[in-house]
Design an enzyme around this catalytic site. Structure first.
Site, PDB file in Angstrom:
ATOM      1  N   THR A 211       0.855  -1.191   0.000  1.00 62.51           N
ATOM      2  CA  THR A 211       0.000   0.000   0.000  1.00 62.51           C
ATOM      3  C   THR A 211       0.890   1.238   0.000  1.00 62.51           C
ATOM      4  OG1 THR A 211      -1.930   1.048   1.028  1.00 62.51           O
ATOM      5  CG2 THR A 211      -0.330   0.075   2.529  1.00 62.51           C
ATOM      6  N   ASN A 212       0.333   2.402   0.277  1.00 60.82           N
ATOM      7  CA  ASN A 212       1.127   3.632   0.277  1.00 60.82           C
ATOM      8  C   ASN A 212       0.674   4.522   1.433  1.00 60.82           C
ATOM      9  OD1 ASN A 212      -1.093   5.402  -0.700  1.00 60.82           O
ATOM     10  ND2 ASN A 212      -0.943   4.042  -2.475  1.00 60.82           N
ATOM     11  N   ARG A 213       1.275   5.715   1.555  1.00 64.35           N
ATOM     12  CA  ARG A 213       1.054   6.516   2.761  1.00 64.35           C
ATOM     13  C   ARG A 213      -0.142   7.454   2.669  1.00 64.35           C
ATOM     14  NH1 ARG A 213       6.576   9.243   3.740  1.00 64.35           N
ATOM     15  NH2 ARG A 213       5.442  10.180   5.466  1.00 64.35           N
ATOM     16  N   SER A 214      -0.973   7.286   1.651  1.00 70.04           N
ATOM     17  CA  SER A 214      -2.142   8.176   1.530  1.00 70.04           C
ATOM     18  C   SER A 214      -3.085   7.964   2.719  1.00 70.04           C
ATOM     19  CB  SER A 214      -2.890   7.861   0.233  1.00 70.04           C
ATOM     20  OG  SER A 214      -4.130   8.518   0.247  1.00 70.04           O
TER      21      SER A 214
END
Ligand code: CTP
Length: 403
Positions: A211-214
């Site tokens: 996933t990512n840091r959004s």
């Protein structure tokens, strides 16, 4: 623009329930949201809380039945009822609900409601047995048929010691509901706005994912800003811990593929799509059925590209004309304007919001953002550093101009 509560007169009726203490918090929150808060307490409410508490948080006189029979009494209730844009009764006892259902007007609050023409929002609070009683159920039905809105009650521990449905909703939830009622008829009424939010989650095996840091904060703020001006909002999100604006519907997704499907479904009838989600560009080529064990010695995870959702939307729009306008975001750590302009053109967007994520006060986890609006004709608008809610208001101002 937005904040539908600003400068609106809200009459808060407080009745006899232990939840009256929470009404002080609600009055304070409404006041902080810049509403003009008039408070009316019933005699039973006075057993739990004093007018002074409300006067202290609203800076205005709080009314009681003593005002009904005072010098100005014969006009007080008419004045209060007519001036209100919304009447909120929180907590609303079974007794007050019964009076309102049957037009009984024997105290300042019930007389005032009878003299009013504005929407009514009721937050019941009572013991579970009283809430379930057929008399209360019928009274609530009568009021709903007449157009009254209800928020709660919720389940939990009750003053009687029982556990059941009867707790007053939390003040923030009641405020959010009031906000939605007051947004009705706003400039985006009847317009469908689809907003995506959060980072997609691409599974590696049953326990791990990429996933990512959004954080999803910008997408949720956009959904709130659109709801605040009366839009029909569909929020397609990977994030579920943030409060969904009252009136918006949430479509929960995890992967880029699920988001793609949900977006293509929703845009068929949408006026505007705002892609604020951080969509993964790659996913594991194969999801392992079982948890990968460290003994297996996996050192690489083969990846494959995901679909570019905005490219797919562009193709669909060329064929159908829907959605009418499309807005994208470009999170960049270098060459901000150059990279964002390329995306604007490649994805056929009407507006791209370029976001410099290298600054510590902007980007993924921050509450503020520093963005530039770029349009297909080369026009650029630089916004100074501002809260994500303010960025959202600027985006929605643009949407209002288009609609
Ligand atoms: N986006 C999309 N589908 C993808 C990836 C991104 O629809 N598979 C959308 C995002 O929601 C955003 C815009 O495209 O509105 C730009 O996303 P961004 O991640 O900045 O750009 P990418 O096209 O993924 O390019 P890169 O990651 O190389 O910068």
């Amino acid at each position: 623009m937005p904040n539908p509560l600003k400068n609106q007169t809200i009459l808060l009726g407080v009745t006899g329930s232990i939840a009256a203490y929470k009404a002080a918090d609600l009055a304070s929150k409404l006041h902080q949201a810049e509403a003009i808060v008039e408070v009316v307490l019933t005699n039973s409410a006075l057993k739990f809380i004093t007018p002074l508490t409300f006067q202290s948080v609203t800076g205005r006189k709080a009314y009681t039945d003593a005002d009904l029979w005072g010098g100005e009494g014969h006009v007080t209730h008419i004045g209060l009822g007519r001036a209100a844009r919304l009447i909120v009764i929180a907590p609303a006892s079974a007794n007050t609900i019964a009076k309102l259902a049957h037009g009984i007007a024997d105290n300042l609050l019930s007389v005032t409601v009878l003299a009013s023409h504005c929407p009514l929002l009721i937050a019941p609070a009572m013991d579970a047995g009283m809430y379930d009683h057929p008399a209360t159920t019928e009274n609530i039905g009568i009021l709903k048929n007449r157009g009254a809105h209800f928020v709660g009650p919720t389940a939990g521990h009750l003053a009687s010691g029982l556990v059941g449905v009867g707790r007053m909703s939390e003040p923030q939830e009641i405020l959010n509901y009031a906000r939605w009622i007051l947004s009705t008829g706003g400039p985006l009424s009847g317009k469908k706005i689809v907003v995506t939010a959060g980072g997609t989650q691409e599974p590696i095996d049953p326990v791990r994912l990429i996933t990512n840091r959004s954080s999803g904060k910008q997408g949720f703020a956009l959904a709130q800003a659109a709801a605040d001006v009366g839009a029909d909002v569909v929020l397609i999100s990977t994030v579920t811990h943030l409060p969904v604006p009252v009136g918006a519907s949430l479509v929960k997704v995890c992967t880029a593929a699920e988001m793609h499907q949900a977006v293509l479904q929703e845009i068929q009838t949408a006026d505007i799509l705002i892609m604020a989600a951080a969509v993964a560009d790659f996913r594991p080529a194969k999801q392992a059925d079982q948890k990968i064990k460290k003994d297996s010695g996996v050192t690489t995870i083969p990846l494959e590209p995901t679909i570019d959702i905005l490219q797919a939307v562009n193709e669909y729009r060329k064929k159908t004309g829907y959605p009418r306008k499309v807005i994208g975001f470009a999170a960049e750590s270098q060459n901000l304007l150059e990279n964002a302009t390329k995306k604007l053109q490649a994805k056929g967007l009407d507006l791209i919001i370029a976001n410099d994520i290298s600054a510590s006060d902007a980007g993924f986890e921050a509450d503020t953002n520093r963005v530039t609006f770029l349009y297909p004709n080369g026009e650029q608008k630089n916004l100074s550093k501002m809260a994500k809610s303010e960025v959202s208001e600027k985006v929605i101002e643009q949407v209002i101009e288009w609609c």
